[in-house]
Design an enzyme around this catalytic site. Structure first.
Site, short mmCIF file in Angstrom:
data_model
loop_
_atom_site.label_atom_id
_atom_site.label_comp_id
_atom_site.label_asym_id
_atom_site.label_seq_id
_atom_site.Cartn_x
_atom_site.Cartn_y
_atom_site.Cartn_z
N LYS A 82 21.29 26.68 43.37
CA LYS A 82 19.98 26.05 43.58
C LYS A 82 19.86 25.44 44.97
O LYS A 82 18.74 25.18 45.42
CB LYS A 82 19.67 25.01 42.49
CG LYS A 82 20.27 23.66 42.67
CD LYS A 82 19.51 22.68 41.77
CE LYS A 82 20.21 21.32 41.79
NZ LYS A 82 19.48 20.33 41.03
N ASP A 83 20.97 25.23 45.66
CA ASP A 83 20.92 24.70 47.03
C ASP A 83 20.90 25.82 48.07
O ASP A 83 20.88 25.53 49.28
CB ASP A 83 22.13 23.80 47.29
CG ASP A 83 22.15 22.57 46.40
OD1 ASP A 83 21.05 22.11 46.01
OD2 ASP A 83 23.25 22.07 46.09
N SER A 128 14.15 14.41 44.36
CA SER A 128 13.72 15.79 44.22
C SER A 128 12.20 15.85 44.01
O SER A 128 11.66 15.24 43.09
CB SER A 128 14.47 16.41 43.04
OG SER A 128 13.65 17.35 42.38
N ARG A 130 10.53 18.30 42.96
CA ARG A 130 10.30 18.96 41.68
C ARG A 130 10.35 17.96 40.52
O ARG A 130 9.50 17.97 39.63
CB ARG A 130 11.36 20.05 41.47
CG ARG A 130 11.34 20.71 40.11
CD ARG A 130 12.53 21.66 39.97
NE ARG A 130 13.80 20.96 40.05
CZ ARG A 130 14.40 20.35 39.03
NH1 ARG A 130 13.83 20.34 37.85
NH2 ARG A 130 15.56 19.75 39.20
N ARG A 131 11.36 17.09 40.55
CA ARG A 131 11.47 16.09 39.48
C ARG A 131 10.36 15.06 39.60
O ARG A 131 9.76 14.66 38.59
CB ARG A 131 12.85 15.44 39.52
CG ARG A 131 13.96 16.42 39.08
CD ARG A 131 15.38 15.88 39.29
NE ARG A 131 16.38 16.84 38.83
CZ ARG A 131 17.60 16.96 39.36
NH1 ARG A 131 17.99 16.18 40.37
NH2 ARG A 131 18.45 17.85 38.87
N ARG A 148 19.29 9.25 46.81
CA ARG A 148 20.07 10.35 47.39
C ARG A 148 21.55 10.08 47.23
O ARG A 148 21.96 9.06 46.70
CB ARG A 148 19.70 10.55 48.87
CG ARG A 148 18.44 11.38 49.05
CD ARG A 148 18.44 12.07 50.40
NE ARG A 148 19.61 12.90 50.57
CZ ARG A 148 20.14 13.22 51.74
NH1 ARG A 148 19.61 12.76 52.85
NH2 ARG A 148 21.20 13.98 51.81
N GLY A 149 22.36 11.03 47.71
CA GLY A 149 23.81 10.89 47.61
C GLY A 149 24.35 11.83 46.56
O GLY A 149 23.58 12.49 45.86
N ASN A 150 25.66 11.92 46.47
CA ASN A 150 26.24 12.82 45.48
C ASN A 150 26.12 12.23 44.07
O ASN A 150 25.66 11.10 43.90
CB ASN A 150 27.66 13.23 45.87
CG ASN A 150 28.63 12.06 45.83
OD1 ASN A 150 28.59 11.26 44.89
ND2 ASN A 150 29.50 11.98 46.81
N ARG A 154 24.94 8.43 42.89
CA ARG A 154 23.67 8.18 42.17
C ARG A 154 23.92 7.42 40.88
O ARG A 154 23.16 6.51 40.52
CB ARG A 154 22.97 9.51 41.87
CG ARG A 154 22.49 10.20 43.15
CD ARG A 154 21.63 11.40 42.83
NE ARG A 154 21.88 12.48 43.77
CZ ARG A 154 21.21 13.63 43.78
NH1 ARG A 154 20.25 13.84 42.90
NH2 ARG A 154 21.50 14.56 44.65
N CYS A 241 13.20 23.54 49.50
CA CYS A 241 13.35 22.25 48.84
C CYS A 241 12.20 21.33 49.20
O CYS A 241 12.12 20.22 48.72
CB CYS A 241 14.68 21.62 49.19
SG CYS A 241 14.91 21.43 50.93
N1 LIG Z 1 20.85 18.72 44.51
C1 LIG Z 1 22.28 18.60 44.40
C2 LIG Z 1 22.81 19.44 43.29
N2 LIG Z 1 23.01 20.76 43.48
C3 LIG Z 1 23.48 21.28 42.30
C4 LIG Z 1 23.56 20.25 41.37
C5 LIG Z 1 23.99 20.39 39.98
C6 LIG Z 1 24.84 21.58 39.65
C7 LIG Z 1 24.09 22.87 39.47
O1 LIG Z 1 22.85 22.97 39.49
O2 LIG Z 1 24.80 23.91 39.31
C8 LIG Z 1 23.15 19.07 42.00
C9 LIG Z 1 23.10 17.72 41.42
C10 LIG Z 1 21.84 17.39 40.68
O3 LIG Z 1 20.77 17.95 40.94
O4 LIG Z 1 21.91 16.51 39.81
#
Ligand SMILES: NCc1[nH]cc(CCC(=O)O)c1CC(=O)O
Length: 306
Positions: A82-83, A128, A130-131, A148-150, A154, A241
């Site tokens: 998705k990235d 996001s 989208r969210r 943001r952040g990993n 979060r 994005c």
């Molecule tokens: N945007 C960051 C990201 N990229 C992929 C995932 C989750 C793992 C996946 O989709 O395989 C996440 C974290 C999230 O959105 O919570």
């Protein structure tokens, strides 16, 4: 000397987990192959005080890993699909898309059971678009704040009391052992995930036949079919994005189903469409659903997110 395969990876806990997962699968598929990780930091990971869009978008997470492959320091890279931008950098390919894990989003909160159970005006964290768009459409009363952040960062911000709830991907939480944090799954048709959410992809140089063949052993054809439909829809909408686009496709026998949404991160407007086609023509279905969204005014919503 054993043949060696070097995987470039970001350094976040989720990226490392995913790369280790791919390494283990490659070792199992090719006994005798030595597989090592080459962890690297990317600008997308380091610059946390500005929005991703402002520093160049999600492609930033890939660029440094692609440069490492071009310099000959790594043979392939592992990404959350998705990235990965809808158009790959020329000269690169995705020889494997692994079987998708849980595609859905997760409602995460320490005090509330679901989106519907949140009190009026509650604070929800997500960066996001989208969210944000889907939250605005379903619950216009909520206050949305950036987050943001990993994944670990979060969750820590939620625990610090900065938000009443946050929305994350189920797949990321499950991979990191945080299953118990998922208070509710947010799923189709009411809620749509990001194109290709839950799927891991391996990227390598187009010209590297040996690496492509080694990686192709991990490709999961049904997942590829579904994510091709989702990504084709997004591509046809010029999705990146920077725009609130959601899509989820699934196979039922030979039938491929696709639900798509384009929304607004500014207000509650959103258009939805769904289609059904054959599993051997995912791109056609993606284009068809994109056309249906455009016919309902999706371009206006996309143009509102420059
Ligand atoms: N945007 C960051 C990201 N990229 C992929 C995932 C989750 C793992 C996946 O989709 O395989 C996440 C974290 C999230 O959105 O919570």
């Amino acid at each position: 000397m054993k043949p060696l395969l070097r995987i470039a990876t970001r350094k976040s806990p989720l990226a490392l987990w995913q790369s280790e997962h791919v390494a283990a699968a490659l070792r199992a598929a090719h006994p005798g192959l030595e597989v090592v990780l080459v962890p690297m930091s990317t600008r997308g990971d380091e610059v946390l005080d500005r929005s991703l869009a402002a520093i160049g978008g999600k492609g930033l997470f890939l660029k440094e890993l692609e440069l490492a492959m071009l310099r000959g320091e790594a043979d392939c890279a592992v990404h959350s699909l998705k990235d990965v931008p809808m158009e790959l950098e020329p000269g690169f390919a995705l020889p494997a898309i692994l079987q998708r894990a849980d595609h859905a989003d997760a409602f995460v909160s320490n005090h509330h059971d679901s989106l519907a159970a949140l009190p009026q005006g509650a604070v929800v964290g997500t960066s996001s678009l989208r969210r944000q768009a889907q939250l605005r459409a379903l619950r216009p009363d909520l206050q949305l704040r950036d987050l943001r952040g990993n994944v670990n960062t979060r969750l820590a911000k939620l625990d610090a009391g900065d938000y009443d709830a946050i929305v994350l991907a189920c797949a990321g939480l499950q991979r990191l052992g945080f299953d118990a944090r998922i208070r509710a799954r947010m799923d189709a048709p009411q809620w749509l995930s990001a194109p290709a959410q839950g799927a891991i992809a391996i990227e390598c140089r187009d010209s590297d036949e040996t690496i492509r063949t080694l990686c192709a052993a991990l490709d999961h054809a049904p997942t590829r079919t579904c994510v091709e439909a989702e990504r084709a829809m997004n591509r046809a909408l010029h999705g990146s994005c920077h725009v609130p686009v959601a899509a989820f496709a699934w196979l039922a026998g030979e039938h491929l189903h696709l639900h798509g949404l384009v929304g607004s991160a500014h207000d509650g407007r959103a258009v939805r469409a769904q289609g059904e086609g054959r599993g051997d023509a995912p791109e056609g279905l993606g284009l068809q659903v994109a056309q249906m969204l455009l016919a309902q005014g999706a371009s206006e919503l996309i143009a509102a997110h420059p």
